[in-house]
Enzyme design. Structure first.
Site, PDB file in Angstrom:
ATOM      1  N   TYR A   1       0.892  -1.140   0.064  1.00 27.41           N
ATOM      2  CA  TYR A   1       0.040   0.064   0.186  1.00 27.41           C
ATOM      3  C   TYR A   1       0.716   1.150  -0.056  1.00 27.41           C
ATOM      4  O   TYR A   1       1.840   1.347   0.537  1.00 27.41           O
ATOM      5  CB  TYR A   1      -0.887   0.026   1.380  1.00 27.41           C
ATOM      6  CG  TYR A   1      -2.067  -1.064   1.168  1.00 27.41           C
ATOM      7  CD1 TYR A   1      -3.299  -0.557   0.794  1.00 27.41           C
ATOM      8  CD2 TYR A   1      -1.917  -2.076   1.495  1.00 27.41           C
ATOM      9  CE1 TYR A   1      -4.407  -1.422   0.677  1.00 27.41           C
ATOM     10  CE2 TYR A   1      -2.880  -3.101   1.610  1.00 27.41           C
ATOM     11  CZ  TYR A   1      -4.155  -2.565   1.160  1.00 27.41           C
ATOM     12  OH  TYR A   1      -5.211  -3.832   0.988  1.00 27.41           O
TER      13      TYR A   1
ATOM     14  N   TYR B   1      -0.486  -9.853   0.257  1.00 25.15           N
ATOM     15  CA  TYR B   1       0.721  -9.589   1.293  1.00 25.15           C
ATOM     16  C   TYR B   1       0.442 -10.305   2.516  1.00 25.15           C
ATOM     17  O   TYR B   1      -0.634 -10.869   2.737  1.00 25.15           O
ATOM     18  CB  TYR B   1       0.432  -7.940   1.158  1.00 25.15           C
ATOM     19  CG  TYR B   1      -0.934  -7.535   1.841  1.00 25.15           C
ATOM     20  CD1 TYR B   1      -1.258  -7.448   3.252  1.00 25.15           C
ATOM     21  CD2 TYR B   1      -1.718  -6.881   1.071  1.00 25.15           C
ATOM     22  CE1 TYR B   1      -2.409  -6.847   3.566  1.00 25.15           C
ATOM     23  CE2 TYR B   1      -2.976  -6.612   1.466  1.00 25.15           C
ATOM     24  CZ  TYR B   1      -3.348  -6.526   2.768  1.00 25.15           C
ATOM     25  OH  TYR B   1      -4.612  -6.180   3.296  1.00 25.15           O
TER      26      TYR B   1
ATOM     27  N   ARG C   1      -2.806 -12.117   3.058  1.00 24.63           N
ATOM     28  CA  ARG C   1      -4.144 -11.834   2.458  1.00 24.63           C
ATOM     29  C   ARG C   1      -4.178 -12.178   0.837  1.00 24.63           C
ATOM     30  O   ARG C   1      -3.492 -11.947   0.131  1.00 24.63           O
ATOM     31  CB  ARG C   1      -4.248 -10.280   2.436  1.00 24.63           C
ATOM     32  CG  ARG C   1      -4.393  -9.556   4.037  1.00 24.63           C
ATOM     33  CD  ARG C   1      -5.444 -10.034   4.860  1.00 24.63           C
ATOM     34  NE  ARG C   1      -6.837 -10.429   4.204  1.00 24.63           N
ATOM     35  CZ  ARG C   1      -7.808  -9.804   3.944  1.00 24.63           C
ATOM     36  NH1 ARG C   1      -7.539  -8.249   4.089  1.00 24.63           N
ATOM     37  NH2 ARG C   1      -8.783 -10.093   3.380  1.00 24.63           N
TER      38      ARG C   1
ATOM     39  N   HIS D   1      -7.281  -8.285  -3.003  1.00 23.18           N
ATOM     40  CA  HIS D   1      -8.464  -8.005  -2.483  1.00 23.18           C
ATOM     41  C   HIS D   1      -8.438  -6.675  -2.759  1.00 23.18           C
ATOM     42  O   HIS D   1      -7.434  -5.908  -2.833  1.00 23.18           O
ATOM     43  CB  HIS D   1      -8.824  -8.308  -1.168  1.00 23.18           C
ATOM     44  CG  HIS D   1      -8.062  -7.739  -0.142  1.00 23.18           C
ATOM     45  ND1 HIS D   1      -6.575  -8.256   0.044  1.00 23.18           N
ATOM     46  CD2 HIS D   1      -7.869  -6.480   0.350  1.00 23.18           C
ATOM     47  CE1 HIS D   1      -5.927  -7.509   1.173  1.00 23.18           C
ATOM     48  NE2 HIS D   1      -6.839  -6.423   1.406  1.00 23.18           N
TER      49      HIS D   1
ATOM     50  N   HIS E   1     -10.736  -2.823  -1.336  1.00 22.91           N
ATOM     51  CA  HIS E   1     -11.342  -2.473  -0.314  1.00 22.91           C
ATOM     52  C   HIS E   1     -12.151  -1.519  -0.940  1.00 22.91           C
ATOM     53  O   HIS E   1     -11.894  -0.745  -1.584  1.00 22.91           O
ATOM     54  CB  HIS E   1     -10.710  -1.582   0.780  1.00 22.91           C
ATOM     55  CG  HIS E   1      -9.852  -2.618   1.350  1.00 22.91           C
ATOM     56  ND1 HIS E   1      -9.842  -2.981   2.671  1.00 22.91           N
ATOM     57  CD2 HIS E   1      -8.343  -2.875   1.195  1.00 22.91           C
ATOM     58  CE1 HIS E   1      -8.849  -3.600   3.242  1.00 22.91           C
ATOM     59  NE2 HIS E   1      -8.034  -3.533   2.429  1.00 22.91           N
TER      60      HIS E   1
HETATM   61 FE   LIG Z   1      -5.877  -4.777   2.462  1.00 20.89          FE
END
Ligand SMILES: [Fe+3]
Lengths: 247, 182
Positions: free
Chosen positions: A109, A148, A158, A161, A163
């Site tokens: 991110y 990640y 994870r 995905h 959000h």
């Molecule tokens: Fe996330």
């Protein structure tokens, strides 16, 4: 992550029968209310049965195309994600704000708290917004995010995905959720998705590959419809359910 | 047959890159003489501040009407929007500027935070609630958690703390459920 990130989140999961080694996310223990929510029956005209308005000026020309927000092209597999936002009766939710945030193709991110060992992409921020059209449809062009690691349990990653944040016509319909990709081998091991005890509910978070949404030689298409819960503007409560005190 | 709803998933730690926007804490038009400040802290069970919460408020206009001006990320700042989005700082504090609502005496609040699997709804009562049916149904110590504190010495300021989890010394904020699955 901040000092109170992974270490604290390690305590946030519990095992759930039927999921093998995959735990289910229960949240930060100290932040979870102990009391059940108090049921409220909303009279017609109640504040919560209306919601904020958004307009075309709230969305800029590149907000829905996350691949065009920088001078250069981002790295990664281009995708188009589209679907309809509906209420529980199948009626389109029109002109409402849809917001998106995600990791880059390397699974990182563009946020100061994400300092793991993976490259940032100077041509990708990972945030977008759009308004639903008259049929309730939203559409984003972006890149497929990478998986990640997440320190909730050993070897936890994870799955890819997106959000999503959504508004309905009533404040009660507010939704923040995550969209997943079909056939991702990480899905059965994901604590966040496994927080949902109902397998059908978990399935509803997975998009469908839709070649009709492909942009030729540019992007792969994924279809994902979103149904907002909660009493809509025309929802009427059964008269026999009174507002109750703290149970 | 009703469609099955899309379930909620935690907001996680990274929403701050996407959701907060400039002016999100201003429901009141710039320079409005009747503007008041609503502020407070979001605290966890042990009383630690929650620095990664997102609070959204929705309220009636001063004349009691539900409609506001376009409320989104590119609001123009000179009309009452009815909607605020504000995140907490490192100290768990939030603040917004608004006009007191007419009609219903409260602001609706939807709270998200890292570590919450699902958002939480509550209400912030900023005017005397009269015979409000929700408040009337609550025991006194729980009712108090929904009332903004108002100090006569600071007439333009209202204080509302959210305690996500109570203990023997502190009442947990009352959270609400509006039908559908909790
Ligand atoms: Fe996330």
């Amino acid at each position: 992550m901040a000092a109170n990130g992974p270490a604290r989140e390690r305590r946030e999961t519990r095992r759930v029968d039927g999921f093998g080694e995959a735990p289910a996310y229960v949240g930060v223990v100290e932040r979870r209310p102990r009391q059940p929510p108090v049921p409220v029956v909303l009279a017609p005209g109640a504040v919560e049965l209306a919601g904020p308005l958004f307009g075309t000026r709230d969305v800029g020309p590149f907000d829905a195309d996350l691949t065009r927000q920088h001078p250069g092209e981002p790295l990664g597999e281009r995708i188009t994600v589209s679907g309809r936002v509906l209420d529980g009766r199948g009626r389109p939710v029109r002109g409402q704000l849809v917001e998106l945030w995600q990791a880059n193709a390397a699974g990182r991110y563009a946020h100061r708290l994400d300092d793991r060992r993976a490259p940032l992409d100077p041509n990708f921020t990972g945030t977008g917004r759009c308004l639903t059209d008259d049929s309730g449809r939203y559409r984003f062009t972006t890149i497929r995010p990478g998986a990640y690691p997440w320190a909730s349990h050993p070897h936890a990653w994870r799955p890819a995905h997106l959000h999503f944040s959504l508004f309905g016509t009533a404040f009660t319909q507010r939704l923040v959720t995550q969209m997943y990709f079909p056939n991702d081998p990480l899905l059965p091991y994901d604590a966040i998705r496994n927080a949902l005890p109902d397998p059908d509910a978990r399935r509803r978070l997975v998009a469908v590959y839709d070649p009709d949404l492909n942009e030729p030689e540019l992007s792969l298409g994924y279809h994902w419809d979103i149904v907002l819960d909660g009493p809509a503007a025309t929802w009427t409560a059964p008269a026999s359910v009174p507002a109750q005190g703290g149970r | 047959m009703p469609l099955a709803p899309t379930p909620s998933q935690t907001i996680g730690p990274y929403f701050a890159m996407a959701l907060p926007f400039p002016g999100g804490a201003d429901l009141a038009p710039a320079g409005h003489p009747d503007a008041v400040t609503l502020h407070g802290y979001v605290l966890d069970g042990p009383g630690a501040p929650v620095p990664d919460a997102l609070l959204e408020f929705w309220q009636a206009a001063p004349d009691g009407s539900p409609a506001g001006a376009a409320a989104g990320p590119r609001r123009d700042g000179d009309a009452f929007t009815g909607f605020a989005r504000v995140s907490t700082g490192e100290d768990g504090h939030y603040a917004l500027r608004t006009l007191l609502p007419g009609g219903a005496p409260y602001l609706a609040l939807c709270l998200f935070a890292r570590g919450l699997p699902h958002h939480l709804f509550t209400r912030v009562y900023v005017r005397p609630p009269g015979d409000d049916p929700l408040l009337a149904a609550l025991p006194a110590e729980r009712r108090a958690t929904l009332l903004a504190a108002h100090d006569a010495a600071r007439p333009r300021s209202y204080r509302f703390d959210v305690r996500l989890q109570g203990d023997e010394h502190h009442a947990e904020t009352v959270f609400l459920h509006f039908g559908g699955a909790p």
